[in-house]
Design an enzyme around this catalytic site. Structure first.
Site, mmCIF file in Angstrom:
data_model
loop_
_atom_site.group_PDB
_atom_site.id
_atom_site.type_symbol
_atom_site.label_atom_id
_atom_site.label_comp_id
_atom_site.label_asym_id
_atom_site.label_seq_id
_atom_site.Cartn_x
_atom_site.Cartn_y
_atom_site.Cartn_z
ATOM 1 N N LYS A 111 28.313 29.412 30.072
ATOM 2 C CA LYS A 111 28.457 30.239 28.864
ATOM 3 C C LYS A 111 29.355 29.586 27.821
ATOM 4 O O LYS A 111 29.344 29.999 26.663
ATOM 5 C CB LYS A 111 29.000 31.622 29.233
ATOM 6 C CG LYS A 111 28.020 32.413 30.084
ATOM 7 C CD LYS A 111 28.027 33.878 29.772
ATOM 8 C CE LYS A 111 27.122 34.622 30.707
ATOM 9 N NZ LYS A 111 25.955 35.187 30.280
ATOM 10 N N LYS A 194 17.480 30.729 33.969
ATOM 11 C CA LYS A 194 17.482 32.116 34.437
ATOM 12 C C LYS A 194 17.070 33.075 33.314
ATOM 13 O O LYS A 194 17.467 32.865 32.165
ATOM 14 C CB LYS A 194 18.912 32.455 34.888
ATOM 15 C CG LYS A 194 19.057 33.778 35.585
ATOM 16 C CD LYS A 194 20.522 34.117 35.836
ATOM 17 C CE LYS A 194 21.117 34.855 34.649
ATOM 18 N NZ LYS A 194 22.319 35.631 34.922
ATOM 19 N N LYS A 197 19.906 38.533 29.878
ATOM 20 C CA LYS A 197 20.005 39.482 28.763
ATOM 21 C C LYS A 197 20.462 38.820 27.471
ATOM 22 O O LYS A 197 19.987 39.128 26.403
ATOM 23 C CB LYS A 197 21.083 40.528 29.089
ATOM 24 C CG LYS A 197 20.646 41.683 29.894
ATOM 25 C CD LYS A 197 21.821 42.646 30.006
ATOM 26 C CE LYS A 197 22.363 42.723 31.399
ATOM 27 N NZ LYS A 197 23.588 41.993 31.648
HETATM 28 N N1 AQP Z 1 17.214 36.470 36.183
HETATM 29 C C1 AQP Z 1 17.741 37.172 37.161
HETATM 30 N N2 AQP Z 1 17.180 37.171 38.387
HETATM 31 C C2 AQP Z 1 17.710 37.901 39.407
HETATM 32 N N3 AQP Z 1 18.824 38.658 39.259
HETATM 33 C C3 AQP Z 1 19.410 38.690 38.057
HETATM 34 N N4 AQP Z 1 20.489 39.335 37.591
HETATM 35 C C4 AQP Z 1 20.657 39.029 36.297
HETATM 36 N N5 AQP Z 1 19.690 38.200 35.875
HETATM 37 C C5 AQP Z 1 18.899 37.960 36.952
HETATM 38 C C6 AQP Z 1 21.344 40.204 38.398
HETATM 39 O O1 AQP Z 1 21.519 41.419 37.693
HETATM 40 C C7 AQP Z 1 22.827 41.926 37.979
HETATM 41 C C8 AQP Z 1 23.516 42.286 36.719
HETATM 42 O O2 AQP Z 1 23.751 41.141 35.954
HETATM 43 P P1 AQP Z 1 24.949 41.153 34.926
HETATM 44 O O3 AQP Z 1 24.645 42.089 33.859
HETATM 45 O O4 AQP Z 1 26.217 41.408 35.626
HETATM 46 O O5 AQP Z 1 25.076 39.731 34.339
HETATM 47 P P2 AQP Z 1 24.384 38.417 34.646
HETATM 48 O O6 AQP Z 1 24.285 38.178 36.082
HETATM 49 O O7 AQP Z 1 25.079 37.348 33.891
HETATM 50 O O8 AQP Z 1 22.977 38.757 34.062
HETATM 51 P P3 AQP Z 1 22.411 38.508 32.653
HETATM 52 O O9 AQP Z 1 21.246 39.389 32.492
HETATM 53 O O10 AQP Z 1 22.192 37.046 32.528
HETATM 54 O O11 AQP Z 1 23.531 38.990 31.674
HETATM 55 P P4 AQP Z 1 24.228 38.217 30.493
HETATM 56 O O12 AQP Z 1 23.120 37.592 29.718
HETATM 57 O O13 AQP Z 1 24.934 39.269 29.748
HETATM 58 O O14 AQP Z 1 25.171 37.227 31.081
HETATM 59 C C9 AQP Z 1 23.557 40.858 38.786
HETATM 60 O O15 AQP Z 1 23.514 41.198 40.154
HETATM 61 C C10 AQP Z 1 22.749 39.635 38.516
HETATM 62 O O16 AQP Z 1 22.863 38.701 39.558
#
Ligand code: AQP
Length: 328
Positions: A111, A194, A197
């Site tokens: 990030k 990946k 969001k």
């Molecule tokens: N692509 C993915 N595949 C499987 N699991 C995923 N998770 C997120 N993206 C995937 C799982 O969703 C849960 C919540 O995620 P988070 O909101 O805590 O943040 P993150 O893991 O960093 O997910 P994002 O969507 O990528 O958020 P941003 O973009 O805000 O950083 C977790 O259990 C995560 O593993």
């Protein structure tokens, strides 16, 4: 009884990755122990976010939890910022993790790699400290997460080990729990990345129009081959679609390979699109019903009370162990 704890950051619209990697797993574990979930709103402040969006996203996550089938009579849900013990414990625990190990966290590196050091907030660096506090506050046994979060659970385990070695068995040792298939859903436009969001290219959002979802899947990046075969290294796009299909149908990868043997990618994609749109259509319909009731607020209020009681006890135990004076 086993206790499960997990969360989602309200940083944006929920993706199919969040749904398959996290929410669906919560649903399947709901009857297997106690499930405590929260909306990680403090964690979402680590990168700039609009206040109105943050508030809306937070409520939406709870509505999607319920729409996905999480039973409000069986699970607890609350907002992280409403239970002040998370922040208080993080202030204490930051003394038991080291700068070197925090700097090695993949999420921190990913990030911040394109950011200037002067613009990187401290919160994104200390994210694993707050996450460790989130986990240990509830004497958590298992943390169901997607693959990307496993490293943060591992560093929590290191912290627990270090802390307990010094003060005795004060903190419970947690374990990450990842689903076998679907722990890492990839972007449809770049299947080496990946689905995330905050990087919406190639995402399927849970609130997307169904026609758009169909279009996104039909135009997902694949390869020049035509053989529906799982090979993450050489066929990441098709493998990702197979993972999605498998997670939503419970069919094994081998069964899927057999089912589509001799068929073209177009036919496979059409079937993936059918299954995904069907699942998301149901989810959206239930979401619409839930958001119009007062259920989200009710669940959050009850969840906060329940969580606060456990969190206060753990924080007190930690404070006493490390020698903080308590006069009551
Ligand atoms: N692509 C993915 N595949 C499987 N699991 C995923 N998770 C997120 N993206 C995937 C799982 O969703 C849960 C919540 O995620 P988070 O909101 O805590 O943040 P993150 O893991 O960093 O997910 P994002 O969507 O990528 O958020 P941003 O973009 O805000 O950083 C977790 O259990 C995560 O593993």
């Amino acid at each position: 009884m086993k206790r499960y704890l997990s969360a989602i950051k309200p940083t944006g619209r929920l993706t199919l990755g969040n749904y398959i990697g996290a929410i669906k797993q919560f649903v399947s574990l709901m009857n297997d122990g106690e499930m405590i979930l929260f909306v990680a709103d403090l964690h979402s402040l680590t990168l700039p976010i609009d206040p109105v969006e943050l508030r809306n996203n937070s409520r939406n996550i709870v509505a999607y939890y319920l729409a996905a089938g999480l039973d409000p009579n069986k699970i607890r849900v609350f907002l992280q910022s409403e239970v002040h013990e998370h922040s208080e414990l993080a202030i204490i625990l930051q003394n038991y993790l080291y700068m070197g190990e925090l700097a090695r966290m993949t999420q921190f590196k990913d990030k911040t790699q394109k950011m200037n050091n002067e613009a990187i907030g401290l919160g994104i660096f200390t994210y694993p400290v707050l996450m460790a506090a989130d986990i240990v506050l509830y004497d958590t046994d298992y943390v169901p997460v997607g693959e990307d979060q496993v490293q943060h659970v591992e560093i929590t385990r290191d912290l627990v080990h270090r802390f307990n070695k010094r003060y005795g068995e004060i903190l419970k040792m947690p374990r990450a729990l990842i689903r076998q298939n679907g722990a890492r859903i990839m972007s449809l436009s770049d299947p080496t990345k990946k689905m995330s969001k905050s990087d919406p290219k190639g995402d399927i959002f849970l609130d997307d129009d169904l026609k758009i979802i169909n279009k996104k899947i039909m135009s997902a990046v694949t390869d020049l081959d035509t053989h529906v075969h799982y090979d993450e290294a050489n066929k990441p796009g098709i493998s990702n679609l197979m993972t999605i299909y498998s997670a939503l149908t419970n069919k094994s990868i081998t069964d899927i390979e057999e089912q589509f043997s001799g068929k073209m990618y177009g036919e496979f994609k059409k079937e993936v699109a059918r299954v995904v749109t069907e699942e998301i259509a149901k989810l959206q319909a239930r979401y619409q019903e839930i958001i119009q009731t007062g259920l989200v607020d009710k669940v959050l209020k009850e969840g906060k009370e329940y969580a606060s009681e456990i969190a206060a006890k753990t924080l007190k135990r930690v404070q006493e162990a490390i020698g903080l004076y308590r006069y009551e």
